[in-house]
Structure formats: structure tokens, C-alpha cells
Design a protein around this motif. Structure first.
Motif, PDB file in Angstrom:
ATOM      1  N   LYS A 186      60.803  44.151  44.536  1.00  0.00           N
ATOM      2  CA  LYS A 186      59.366  44.401  44.397  1.00  0.00           C
ATOM      3  C   LYS A 186      58.973  45.596  45.258  1.00  0.00           C
ATOM      4  CE  LYS A 186      59.109  39.599  44.488  1.00  0.00           C
ATOM      5  NZ  LYS A 186      58.433  38.329  44.810  1.00  0.00           N
ATOM      6  N   ASP A 187      57.674  45.886  45.324  1.00  0.00           N
ATOM      7  CA  ASP A 187      57.252  47.181  45.856  1.00  0.00           C
ATOM      8  C   ASP A 187      56.630  47.134  47.241  1.00  0.00           C
ATOM      9  OD1 ASP A 187      54.964  45.841  45.020  1.00  0.00           O
ATOM     10  OD2 ASP A 187      53.970  47.640  44.281  1.00  0.00           O
ATOM     11  N   PHE A 188      56.866  46.086  48.028  1.00  0.00           N
ATOM     12  CA  PHE A 188      56.366  46.117  49.394  1.00  0.00           C
ATOM     13  C   PHE A 188      57.534  46.255  50.363  1.00  0.00           C
ATOM     14  CE2 PHE A 188      56.599  41.624  48.170  1.00  0.00           C
ATOM     15  CZ  PHE A 188      57.271  41.030  49.229  1.00  0.00           C
ATOM     16  N   THR A 189      57.204  46.631  51.589  1.00  0.00           N
ATOM     17  CA  THR A 189      58.214  47.076  52.558  1.00  0.00           C
ATOM     18  C   THR A 189      59.390  46.123  52.667  1.00  0.00           C
ATOM     19  OG1 THR A 189      56.597  48.302  53.854  1.00  0.00           O
ATOM     20  CG2 THR A 189      58.596  47.625  54.990  1.00  0.00           C
ATOM     21  N   GLU A 190      59.121  44.858  52.940  1.00  0.00           N
ATOM     22  CA  GLU A 190      60.208  43.909  53.145  1.00  0.00           C
ATOM     23  C   GLU A 190      61.109  43.809  51.925  1.00  0.00           C
ATOM     24  OE1 GLU A 190      59.702  40.205  55.451  1.00  0.00           O
ATOM     25  OE2 GLU A 190      60.074  39.201  53.524  1.00  0.00           O
ATOM     26  N   THR A 223      56.213  37.694  58.458  1.00  0.00           N
ATOM     27  CA  THR A 223      57.308  38.487  59.015  1.00  0.00           C
ATOM     28  C   THR A 223      56.953  39.968  59.101  1.00  0.00           C
ATOM     29  OG1 THR A 223      58.330  38.682  56.821  1.00  0.00           O
ATOM     30  CG2 THR A 223      59.108  36.892  58.232  1.00  0.00           C
ATOM     31  N   ASP A 224      55.676  40.308  58.982  1.00  0.00           N
ATOM     32  CA  ASP A 224      55.266  41.704  59.049  1.00  0.00           C
ATOM     33  C   ASP A 224      55.175  42.167  60.499  1.00  0.00           C
ATOM     34  OD1 ASP A 224      53.492  44.140  58.992  1.00  0.00           O
ATOM     35  OD2 ASP A 224      53.542  43.685  56.852  1.00  0.00           O
ATOM     36  N   GLY A 225      55.824  43.276  60.812  1.00  0.00           N
ATOM     37  CA  GLY A 225      55.861  43.778  62.175  1.00  0.00           C
ATOM     38  C   GLY A 225      54.520  44.236  62.703  1.00  0.00           C
ATOM     39  N   ARG A 226      53.543  44.470  61.815  1.00  0.00           N
ATOM     40  CA  ARG A 226      52.242  44.941  62.250  1.00  0.00           C
ATOM     41  C   ARG A 226      51.399  43.841  62.900  1.00  0.00           C
ATOM     42  NH1 ARG A 226      51.197  47.923  56.585  1.00  0.00           N
ATOM     43  NH2 ARG A 226      52.303  46.032  55.949  1.00  0.00           N
ATOM     44  N   ILE A 227      51.747  42.582  62.685  1.00  0.00           N
ATOM     45  CA  ILE A 227      51.000  41.491  63.325  1.00  0.00           C
ATOM     46  C   ILE A 227      51.092  41.626  64.841  1.00  0.00           C
ATOM     47  CG2 ILE A 227      50.899  38.990  63.684  1.00  0.00           C
ATOM     48  CD1 ILE A 227      51.890  38.667  60.809  1.00  0.00           C
ATOM     49  N   LYS A 228      52.306  41.774  65.345  1.00  0.00           N
ATOM     50  CA  LYS A 228      52.507  41.916  66.785  1.00  0.00           C
ATOM     51  C   LYS A 228      52.018  43.273  67.269  1.00  0.00           C
ATOM     52  CE  LYS A 228      56.069  41.584  70.363  1.00  0.00           C
ATOM     53  NZ  LYS A 228      57.523  41.310  70.633  1.00  0.00           N
ATOM     54  N   ALA A 229      52.309  44.323  66.496  1.00  0.00           N
ATOM     55  CA  ALA A 229      51.944  45.671  66.928  1.00  0.00           C
ATOM     56  C   ALA A 229      50.435  45.837  67.076  1.00  0.00           C
ATOM     57  CB  ALA A 229      52.496  46.704  65.942  1.00  0.00           C
ATOM     58  N   LEU A 230      49.656  45.152  66.243  1.00  0.00           N
ATOM     59  CA  LEU A 230      48.197  45.274  66.268  1.00  0.00           C
ATOM     60  C   LEU A 230      47.518  44.128  67.015  1.00  0.00           C
ATOM     61  CD1 LEU A 230      47.685  46.479  62.581  1.00  0.00           C
ATOM     62  CD2 LEU A 230      47.472  47.862  64.664  1.00  0.00           C
ATOM     63  N   ASN A 231      48.330  43.263  67.653  1.00  0.00           N
ATOM     64  CA  ASN A 231      47.815  42.159  68.462  1.00  0.00           C
ATOM     65  C   ASN A 231      46.925  41.215  67.646  1.00  0.00           C
ATOM     66  OD1 ASN A 231      47.643  40.688  70.867  1.00  0.00           O
ATOM     67  ND2 ASN A 231      45.771  41.730  71.526  1.00  0.00           N
ATOM     68  N   THR A 247      61.461  40.817  60.686  1.00  0.00           N
ATOM     69  CA  THR A 247      60.214  41.316  61.260  1.00  0.00           C
ATOM     70  C   THR A 247      60.445  42.643  61.967  1.00  0.00           C
ATOM     71  OG1 THR A 247      59.305  39.089  61.526  1.00  0.00           O
ATOM     72  CG2 THR A 247      58.351  40.808  62.896  1.00  0.00           C
ATOM     73  N   GLU A 248      61.538  42.755  62.704  1.00  0.00           N
ATOM     74  CA  GLU A 248      61.849  44.007  63.389  1.00  0.00           C
ATOM     75  C   GLU A 248      62.151  45.120  62.390  1.00  0.00           C
ATOM     76  OE1 GLU A 248      62.867  47.147  65.841  1.00  0.00           O
ATOM     77  OE2 GLU A 248      61.565  45.407  66.140  1.00  0.00           O
ATOM     78  N   LEU A 249      62.861  44.819  61.313  1.00  0.00           N
ATOM     79  CA  LEU A 249      63.137  45.837  60.295  1.00  0.00           C
ATOM     80  C   LEU A 249      61.840  46.288  59.632  1.00  0.00           C
ATOM     81  CD1 LEU A 249      66.397  44.469  58.599  1.00  0.00           C
ATOM     82  CD2 LEU A 249      66.138  45.895  60.639  1.00  0.00           C
ATOM     83  N   ASN A 250      60.956  45.340  59.336  1.00  0.00           N
ATOM     84  CA  ASN A 250      59.647  45.697  58.778  1.00  0.00           C
ATOM     85  C   ASN A 250      58.854  46.582  59.737  1.00  0.00           C
ATOM     86  OD1 ASN A 250      60.037  44.183  56.426  1.00  0.00           O
ATOM     87  ND2 ASN A 250      59.131  42.345  57.295  1.00  0.00           N
ATOM     88  N   ARG A 251      58.931  46.258  61.029  1.00  0.00           N
ATOM     89  CA  ARG A 251      58.210  47.041  62.038  1.00  0.00           C
ATOM     90  C   ARG A 251      58.705  48.488  62.064  1.00  0.00           C
ATOM     91  NH1 ARG A 251      58.620  49.557  66.330  1.00  0.00           N
ATOM     92  NH2 ARG A 251      60.862  49.171  66.407  1.00  0.00           N
ATOM     93  N   GLN A 252      60.004  48.669  61.943  1.00  0.00           N
ATOM     94  CA  GLN A 252      60.559  50.020  61.975  1.00  0.00           C
ATOM     95  C   GLN A 252      60.002  50.886  60.847  1.00  0.00           C
ATOM     96  OE1 GLN A 252      64.883  49.917  62.200  1.00  0.00           O
ATOM     97  NE2 GLN A 252      64.807  48.250  63.680  1.00  0.00           N
ATOM     98  N   GLY A 284      56.954  52.211  62.761  1.00  0.00           N
ATOM     99  CA  GLY A 284      57.747  53.349  63.208  1.00  0.00           C
ATOM    100  C   GLY A 284      57.863  54.476  62.210  1.00  0.00           C
ATOM    101  N   GLY A 285      57.501  54.233  60.944  1.00  0.00           N
ATOM    102  CA  GLY A 285      57.518  55.285  59.939  1.00  0.00           C
ATOM    103  C   GLY A 285      58.893  55.635  59.403  1.00  0.00           C
TER     104      GLY A 285
END
Length: 334
Positions: free
Chosen positions: A65-69, A249-257, A305-310, A314-315
Motif C-alpha cells: 500500500k501507499d503509506f510509509t510503513e 507504530t508511527d515514529g512521529r508520535i514520539k517525535a511530536l510528543n 517504529t524506528e524505521l518509520n521514524r527514519q 528523518g527524511g
């Protein structure tokens, strides 16, 4: 679950996605005449994954499918099969769950990684999830094979379920920490419970309508706004939405508090990832199950989650992230 993966490679693949979507509107994916995707953007060599006689030189099309994970998982699957000797065609980034599923059933895609909750609710039409993750996988595996000839193998421990999240200021302001408290707020002060959702979640029975029924509020009464998934995280963090749909499992949850609301009535199904393929593909290439088993065993929620965060924070490119993870684990070399 709809998210857009960034990068030049994915802009090329979106042309394939558009073709599938247009053909689906006319008749079906099978009528599009799309036989395979493009070549993989990166090369890999065998590591602990070695060349297999049944895969060597065979053309296998991998979809996602078409989302990051999903794009990351698609590349993990694709690189493992490539290291196993297959000539892998890249058809990741298909728009929407139903289009990706139809592409596999129609033979346009040979294998994907899918979620047990999506299989149980969306594809098999059940309204109530099974609370035990192992029992959920077993039920999906048995019923999908019997009804549709789809094989489910190698479930991963990662569980990417739906959730609602809130930023710290709005959590303190509303006092909402659970979905039951969210439902009470919708009923007492709908404007204070403004919620950003993406289109698919707004209509899926394992999404907002089903959640509303479980928690006893009218979804039409909720102040909702439809946004692209990638925008929802930032909009929730900024307070433009009091609450927002997220994937756990989205890395942005932690990154955006952000804080995930507790699903205190356990509505949302388990979404453990597992390898999917048609029965004839599984029978022709039995080594797919053997090669993917140790890979899927390593895909915990923390790992993905870490792979999604990257990618999302991380771009980085999903293909790079997937290949680097496989190399780090020793599955492939390059």
C-alpha cells in the motif's frame, strides 16, 4: 491507512498507482493489463538469506500500500526475495487497501505484507475483532485460505493498530486520556473534541464509525476534519485538531510528543503484519516462507517504529531504510 512516501523513486511509482486506480474505476485491476512493476531501486546480495533453487531467476512481483510503513515492509520483502535469487518487480505504493488486495487477487502482484486486522474486518467482513493476537491470525489465515485462496504466513510481533492521539496541552485542558473520556467529550462539548481523520479511517468499520458505536456516541455529531495522514500528526501537535487519528507504530508520535488515548474497551483489532500470497504462489515458491520467517520474527513494534521514524521524521528513503535494516540484521549484504 493512507500515507504518502516521499522521494523521486516514489513519484515514478505513483504513475503506476494512478494507472491501477483509473482501471479500477472502469472495470477492475485485472483488466488494466499491468503485468509487473519496475526493477528494484537498489541491489542486494545474499547474507544469511541465500539463493534458493525455487526462486533463482524467477520473476516475482511485490506490492504494498501507499503509506510509509507499508512501503518499508514491501521493500523488506522485495530485498529478501532478491537476495534469494528472484528477479523482483517493484509494485509498492499502490493506493488504498482494496486496490492493493485486488491487485494481488487478480495476479498483478504475487506477494505483499498485510495486517491481520485489515484481513479480518475489511476483506473477510467481520465486525468484531478477536482480542488474542494469535487467535486473530489463525482465524484470518484459515478463513481467507478457504474463501479466497490467500495464504497468510510468518506473522510478525509488530502490531500497528489505529488510535487517537492528543498533544500535551489539549490532554491537560480536556482531561481526556481514554477513548471513553473522548466519547463523553464528544457528547458534552463536540467543538472541544475536534478530530482530524483521513478518508479511509472515516468510513472503515474498524475505524471511526465502529469506534463510535463501541463507545456510544454519534459519529455525525463529532467535529471531524478530513486531512491527509501525514498532515494529521503535525496538525494535532500544533493544536489545530484537538485529537487526531494515528497509527501506533508511527515514529512521529514520539517525535511530536503526542499521547495515544487508551482503547479502554479494546475496540481496535490487532494489526500484526504477515506475508500474503495466493495459494498457487505459495505452492510454487515454498522458500518464501522459510526466508521470511526470521525476518518477520525480528519485526517488533519498536523496530518498525524506528524505521518509520527514519522516513517520516528523518527524511530518508523507504528503500534505503529497508535495505540498511536488513544489512544490519545480517539478512543481506551489499
Amino acid at each position: 491507512m493512507i500515507r504518502t512516501a516521499p522521494g523521486r523513486v516514489h513519484r515514478l511509482r505513483r504513475r503506476v498507482t494512478v494507472l491501477i486506480a483509473v482501471c479500477g474505476l472502469l472495470v477492475s485491476v485485472a483488466a488494466c493489463g499491468l503485468q509487473s512493476g519496475g526493477a528494484l531501486p537498489l541491489r542486494v546480495n545474499p547474507g544469511s538469506v541465500t539463493v534458493q533453487p525455487d526462486l533463482d531467476g524467477q520473476t516475482i512481483t511485490v506490492g504494498s500500500k501507499d503509506f510509509t510503513e507499508q512501503v518499508i515492509l514491501g521493500y523488506i520483502l522485495a530485498f529478501v526475495l532478491s537476495a534469494g535469487g528472484a528477479d523482483v518487480r517493484d509494485l509498492t505504493n499502490i493506493q488504498g487497501s482494496n486496490s492493493a488486495r485486488d491487485a494481488m487477487l487478480a495476479g498483478q502482484v504475487d506477494t505483499t505484507i498485510e495486517y491481520t486486522g485489515t484481513g479480518w474486518i475489511n476483506y473477510l467482513g467481520h465486525e468484531k475483532p478477536i482480542s488474542d493476537a494469535t487467535q486473530q491470525f489463525d482465524a484470518v489465515r484459515d478463513e481467507d485460505l478457504a474463501k479466497n485462496g490467500v495464504v497468510w504466513i510468518d506473522p510478525a510481533p509488530m502490531d500497528n493498530t489505529y488510535a487517537l492521539a492528543v498533544n500535551q496541552a489539549n490532554m491537560e485542558k480536556t482531561g481526556v486520556k481514554t477513548l471513553s473520556q473522548y466519547a463523553a467529550l464528544v457528547k458534552s462539548d463536540p467543538a472541544a473534541a475536534s478530530t482530524c481523520l483521513e478518508t479511509e479511517f472515516r468510513s472503515r468499520q474498524d475505524g471511526f464509525p465502529g469506534m463510535a458505536a463501541k463507545y456510544g456516541f454519534d459519529p455525525a455529531a463529532a467535529h471531524t476534519q478530513i486531512l491527509q495522514t501525514g498532515i494529521i500528526y503535525q496538525a494535532t501537535a500544533n493544536g489545530n485538531c484537538a485529537f487526531g487519528e494515528v497509527f501506533t507504530t508511527d515514529g512521529r508520535i514520539k517525535a511530536l510528543n503526542l499521547t495515544v488515548l487508551e482503547d479502554d474497551k479494546q475496540f481496535f483489532p490487532h494489526y500484526n503484519a504477515a506475508v500474503n500470497m495466493r495459494k498457487e504462489v505459495a505452492e510454487k515458491y515454498p522458500s518464501i516462507a522459510r526466508l521470511m520467517k526470521p525476518v518477520m520474527d525480528d519485526l517488533t513494534s519498536d523496530e518498525i517504529t524506528e524505521l518509520n521514524r527514519q522516513v517520516d521524521v528523518g527524511g530518508e528513503e523507504p528503500a534505503d531504510v529497508a535495505r540498511d535494516w536488513l544489512k544490519k540484521k545480517g539478512f543481506v549484504t551489499y
